[in-house]
Write an enzyme that holds these catalytic residues in place. Sequence first.
Site, PDB file in Angstrom:
ATOM      1  N   ASP A  35      11.719 -53.163   0.560  1.00 39.09           N
ATOM      2  CA  ASP A  35      12.147 -54.362   1.301  1.00 39.09           C
ATOM      3  C   ASP A  35      10.976 -55.188   1.826  1.00 39.09           C
ATOM      4  O   ASP A  35      11.117 -56.378   2.066  1.00 39.09           O
ATOM      5  CB  ASP A  35      12.985 -53.949   2.522  1.00 39.09           C
ATOM      6  N   ASP A  36       9.830 -54.520   2.037  1.00 36.91           N
ATOM      7  CA  ASP A  36       8.659 -55.249   2.542  1.00 36.91           C
ATOM      8  C   ASP A  36       8.043 -56.150   1.476  1.00 36.91           C
ATOM      9  O   ASP A  36       7.109 -56.895   1.779  1.00 36.91           O
ATOM     10  CB  ASP A  36       7.578 -54.265   3.040  1.00 36.91           C
TER      11      ASP A  36
HETATM   12  N1  LIG Z   1      14.481 -58.154   3.548  1.00 37.45           N
HETATM   13  C1  LIG Z   1      14.803 -59.389   3.185  1.00 37.45           C
HETATM   14  O1  LIG Z   1      13.996 -60.290   3.293  1.00 37.45           O
HETATM   15  C2  LIG Z   1      16.176 -59.660   2.605  1.00 37.45           C
HETATM   16  C3  LIG Z   1      16.641 -60.956   2.552  1.00 37.45           C
HETATM   17  C4  LIG Z   1      17.885 -61.170   2.011  1.00 37.45           C
HETATM   18  C5  LIG Z   1      18.626 -60.122   1.498  1.00 37.45           C
HETATM   19  N2  LIG Z   1      18.133 -58.877   1.532  1.00 37.45           N
HETATM   20  C6  LIG Z   1      18.953 -57.785   0.949  1.00 37.45           C
HETATM   21  O2  LIG Z   1      18.319 -56.531   1.086  1.00 37.45           O
HETATM   22  C7  LIG Z   1      19.000 -55.654   0.201  1.00 37.45           C
HETATM   23  C8  LIG Z   1      18.149 -54.458  -0.105  1.00 37.45           C
HETATM   24  O3  LIG Z   1      17.919 -53.704   1.066  1.00 37.45           O
HETATM   25  P1  LIG Z   1      18.861 -52.442   1.420  1.00 37.45           P
HETATM   26  O4  LIG Z   1      18.871 -51.583   0.212  1.00 37.45           O
HETATM   27  O5  LIG Z   1      18.172 -51.813   2.597  1.00 37.45           O
HETATM   28  O6  LIG Z   1      20.216 -52.955   1.759  1.00 37.45           O
HETATM   29  C9  LIG Z   1      19.349 -56.483  -1.020  1.00 37.45           C
HETATM   30  O7  LIG Z   1      20.685 -56.216  -1.399  1.00 37.45           O
HETATM   31  C10 LIG Z   1      19.167 -57.938  -0.542  1.00 37.45           C
HETATM   32  O8  LIG Z   1      20.313 -58.732  -0.786  1.00 37.45           O
HETATM   33  C11 LIG Z   1      16.946 -58.624   2.080  1.00 37.45           C
HETATM   34 MG   LIG Z   2      17.160 -50.086   3.605  1.00 34.54          MG
END
Ligand SMILES: NC(=O)c1ccc[n+]([C@@H]2O[C@H](COP(=O)(O)O)[C@@H](O)[C@H]2O)c1
Ligand SMILES: [Mg+2]
Length: 201
Positions: A35-36
């Site tokens: 995510d980073d």
């Molecule tokens: N960290 C960000 O900048 C950001 C922004 C928009 C969506 N997301 C979402 O993060 C998700 C992935 O992270 P997780 O697996 O922790 O849910 C993706 O499905 C994405 O849609 C993250």
């Molecule tokens: Mg996560």
Amino acid sequence: MKYIIGIGGVTNGGKTTLTNRLIKSLPNCCVVHQDDFFKPQDQIEVGEDGFRQWDVITSLDMEAMVNTIKGWAENPVKFARSHGVAVSPATEASDPEKEIHVLIVEGFLLYNYKPLLEVYDKCYYIAIPYDECKKRRSTRNYTVPDPPGLFDGHVWPMHLKYRMEMEKSRMAIEYLDGLKSRDDIYNQVHEDIQNTLLNRL
Ligand SMILES: NC(=O)c1ccc[n+]([C@@H]2O[C@H](COP(=O)(O)O)[C@@H](O)[C@H]2O)c1
Ligand SMILES: [Mg+2]
Ligand SMILES: Nc1ncnc2c1ncn2[C@@H]1O[C@H](COP(=O)(O)OP(=O)(O)O)[C@@H](O)[C@H]1O
């Protein structure tokens, strides 16, 4: 001895929850969160469906992520220190191979990027069904909030596409049932890793 663990899986499967517990209990354990490595919002493509395409591999700076992992592999002690991870003194200073260094790589698209496929010593994948995923996702607050319809219009279809691609690659992946309790998942994975590390030493 260096050991790299992938904690992959669907969004909201419980990857970060599991990872945060593991890093507290494993020896000299560092972490890389995928995510980073999201690109800034203005670099995320808007699809024909009108949604910003966050859930595709090109929305992430994967090159930077690979370089971060390489940095750890080159010098895990230096990496740990610069990331505020306490490094324990070698169990047997005369044999550096007995010193264990663990890296957890955590994220939703770990097994869909060629240069990364060879780096893992062990791959886990947390799965949960559509209904549970949609329910958990509806309560999450991302830096950019989900617009209405994003889950069904983009997130879930992309998840299915990448999961199919991953399965086709026939990597050795251990699937985890994300519907189990947090404690059960943690105990299962922790025990598995401990056994592997003991065997390797
Ligand atoms: N960290 C960000 O900048 C950001 C922004 C928009 C969506 N997301 C979402 O993060 C998700 C992935 O992270 P997780 O697996 O922790 O849910 C993706 O499905 C994405 O849609 C993250
Ligand atoms: Mg996560
Ligand atoms: N085993 C579990 N059972 C029920 N809910 C869970 C479990 N693991 C995590 N959660 C919850 O699901 C949501 C997503 O968890 P998180 O660890 O952030 O998932 P991910 O990093 O895979 O997106 C959070 O609200 C978290 O508290």
